[in-house]
Design a protein around this motif. Structure first.
Motif, short mmCIF file in Angstrom:
data_model
loop_
_atom_site.label_atom_id
_atom_site.label_comp_id
_atom_site.label_asym_id
_atom_site.label_seq_id
_atom_site.Cartn_x
_atom_site.Cartn_y
_atom_site.Cartn_z
N GLY A 1 3.77 14.78 -13.18
CA GLY A 1 2.85 15.43 -14.10
C GLY A 1 2.76 16.92 -13.87
O GLY A 1 2.74 17.72 -14.80
N LEU A 2 2.71 17.31 -12.57
CA LEU A 2 2.66 18.73 -12.24
C LEU A 2 3.91 19.46 -12.70
O LEU A 2 3.84 20.56 -13.25
CB LEU A 2 2.48 18.89 -10.72
N LEU A 3 5.07 18.84 -12.48
CA LEU A 3 6.33 19.43 -12.92
C LEU A 3 6.36 19.60 -14.42
O LEU A 3 6.83 20.61 -14.95
CB LEU A 3 7.51 18.57 -12.45
N SER A 4 5.83 18.60 -15.12
CA SER A 4 5.80 18.68 -16.58
C SER A 4 4.92 19.83 -17.05
O SER A 4 5.28 20.57 -17.97
CB SER A 4 5.29 17.35 -17.16
N VAL A 5 3.76 19.98 -16.39
CA VAL A 5 2.85 21.07 -16.76
C VAL A 5 3.49 22.42 -16.50
O VAL A 5 3.43 23.34 -17.31
CB VAL A 5 1.52 20.93 -15.97
N LEU A 6 4.12 22.55 -15.30
CA LEU A 6 4.76 23.83 -14.96
C LEU A 6 5.88 24.16 -15.91
O LEU A 6 6.05 25.31 -16.32
CB LEU A 6 5.29 23.77 -13.52
N THR A 7 6.67 23.16 -16.28
CA THR A 7 7.78 23.38 -17.20
C THR A 7 7.28 23.81 -18.57
O THR A 7 7.79 24.76 -19.18
CB THR A 7 8.64 22.11 -17.33
N THR A 8 6.25 23.10 -19.04
CA THR A 8 5.68 23.43 -20.34
C THR A 8 5.07 24.83 -20.35
O THR A 8 5.26 25.62 -21.27
CB THR A 8 4.61 22.40 -20.73
N THR A 9 4.33 25.16 -19.24
CA THR A 9 3.70 26.47 -19.15
C THR A 9 4.74 27.58 -19.10
O THR A 9 4.61 28.62 -19.74
CB THR A 9 2.82 26.54 -17.89
N VAL B 1 1.92 9.41 -5.71
CA VAL B 1 2.41 10.76 -5.40
C VAL B 1 3.47 11.21 -6.39
O VAL B 1 3.45 12.33 -6.90
CB VAL B 1 2.96 10.81 -3.96
N LEU B 2 4.42 10.32 -6.70
CA LEU B 2 5.48 10.65 -7.65
C LEU B 2 4.92 10.91 -9.04
O LEU B 2 5.39 11.80 -9.76
CB LEU B 2 6.51 9.52 -7.70
N THR B 3 3.91 10.13 -9.43
CA THR B 3 3.28 10.33 -10.74
C THR B 3 2.62 11.70 -10.81
O THR B 3 2.76 12.43 -11.79
CB THR B 3 2.25 9.24 -11.00
N VAL B 4 1.91 12.06 -9.74
CA VAL B 4 1.24 13.36 -9.70
C VAL B 4 2.25 14.50 -9.74
O VAL B 4 2.11 15.48 -10.48
CB VAL B 4 0.35 13.48 -8.45
N LEU B 5 3.33 14.36 -8.93
CA LEU B 5 4.36 15.39 -8.90
C LEU B 5 5.04 15.52 -10.26
O LEU B 5 5.35 16.63 -10.72
CB LEU B 5 5.38 15.08 -7.81
N VAL C 1 0.84 -1.21 0.00
CA VAL C 1 0.00 0.00 0.00
C VAL C 1 0.87 1.26 0.00
O VAL C 1 0.62 2.22 -0.72
CB VAL C 1 -0.94 0.00 1.22
N VAL C 2 1.94 1.26 0.82
CA VAL C 2 2.83 2.40 0.88
C VAL C 2 3.52 2.63 -0.45
O VAL C 2 3.63 3.77 -0.93
CB VAL C 2 3.88 2.22 2.00
N VAL C 3 3.99 1.54 -1.07
CA VAL C 3 4.67 1.66 -2.36
C VAL C 3 3.73 2.23 -3.42
O VAL C 3 4.09 3.13 -4.19
CB VAL C 3 5.22 0.31 -2.80
N VAL C 4 2.50 1.69 -3.43
CA VAL C 4 1.53 2.19 -4.41
C VAL C 4 1.24 3.67 -4.19
O VAL C 4 1.17 4.47 -5.12
CB VAL C 4 0.23 1.36 -4.33
N ALA C 5 1.11 4.05 -2.90
CA ALA C 5 0.84 5.46 -2.57
C ALA C 5 1.98 6.35 -3.02
O ALA C 5 1.77 7.44 -3.56
CB ALA C 5 0.60 5.61 -1.07
N LEU C 6 3.22 5.90 -2.80
CA LEU C 6 4.37 6.67 -3.22
C LEU C 6 4.42 6.83 -4.74
O LEU C 6 4.75 7.90 -5.27
CB LEU C 6 5.66 6.02 -2.72
N LEU C 7 4.09 5.73 -5.42
CA LEU C 7 4.08 5.80 -6.88
C LEU C 7 3.04 6.80 -7.38
O LEU C 7 3.27 7.54 -8.33
CB LEU C 7 3.80 4.41 -7.47
#
Length: 296
Positions: free
Chosen positions: A27-35, A21-25, A13-19
């Protein structure tokens, strides 16, 4: 066994949760970089579009000067000839907004990559001063119709190129108004609410101006102005002084006891050009002096 399974399940469960969170981060970093990259590109294109509009302004003044208009009718013809002109590379387009009463009000639209397929556009609106179009380099201080002793005396000379050389051994000289002769400044050069300046261009490699100004300016008494404190100087001038406000061109033109006073360091100093008016007017004319070239 049950305890071990429970531990393994918790880890999963912890590993899945970390994955997640990392996926969301990520994606957010990609959006911010692109913007950020897109915003930087947009700003760069906007600046480039403004430069294209300014290029249109420079071309318009050059073209009107090339036609050498001598009166209001020829000036209006030269102004009208600019309507619809486009840069050969499609970087700007010119529209005539007003062309009457001595006004040539133009709009310049600069675009990137081009007018027909713009990704960024900037608009510039300018009223071009007839004085700039005439191609003259005015020296209102030299004109002998305005000053009794402008071109006389051993200590000064009016040169063929329109310049005025002062050579008094004392490093001081003055020009006296010869009564209400011709107009010293154009009647529409400024209003009583405008801050009026005296801008000068001195020849490089000769003396340095120490002090200069106009004395007996209407409504302002006797004053002398230093060459300091005028802020940025218009193109083509290397010294300037504020004359203040509260007087009109007609009052200045009708002032019989006006004096231009000059002090300098060195053997001689040559005044190549001068302008009395608003900062924007001496730059070549604008819609609004406070907005420089009237950018929108």
């Amino acid at each position: 066994m049950i305890g071990k399974r429970a531990v393994n399940g918790s880890v999963l469960v912890v590993v899945v949760a970390l994955l997640v969170v990392l996926t969301v981060l990520g994606g957010l970093l990609s959006v911010l970089t692109t913007t950020g990259a897109r915003t930087g590109a947009d700003q760069s294109q906007s600046v480039q579009a403004f430069y294209h509009a300014e290029s249109g302004l420079e071309w318009a003044v050059w073209e009107m000067r090339r036609q050498e208009p001598d009166d209001d009718d020829e000036y209006a013809t030269a102004c009208g000839s600019l309507e619809g002109h486009e840069d050969p590379d499609g970087r700007y387009r010119i529209t005539v907004l007003e062309n009457q009463g001595g006004n040539c009000r133009l709009q310049f639209i600069g675009a990137v990559p081009g007018i027909d397929n713009p990704q960024a556009q900037r608009r510039l609106r300018v009223t071009i001063n007839p004085r700039a179009v005439e191609g003259r380099d005015p020296n209102v201080v030299q004109d002998p119709d305005n000053w009794a002793n402008a071109c006389s005396g051993a200590n000064r000379s009016c040169n063929d190129d329109g310049s005025l050389t002062f050579s008094s051994n004392s490093g001081k000289d003055q020009l006296n108004r010869s009564g209400a002769a011709d107009d010293l400044v154009d009647g529409d050069a400024f209003t009583g609410e405008d801050e009026v300046f005296l801008f000068l261009r001195f020849r490089e490699g000769e003396g340095d101006p120490a002090d200069f100004g106009l004395e007996n300016v209407p409504e302002n008494g006797d004053r002398m102005w230093s060459s300091d404190g005028t802020g940025d100087l218009p193109d083509g001038y290397n010294a300037g002084a504020s004359l203040g406000n509260g007087f009109t061109p007609n009052q200045l033109n009708d002032s019989n006891n006006l004096r231009f006073i000059m002090e300098w360091d060195g053997d001689q100093i040559t005044l190549e050009a001068s302008c009395i008016g608003t900062r924007a007017g001496c730059e070549g004319g604008t819609d609004d002096p406070a907005d420089q070239w009237g950018e929108e």
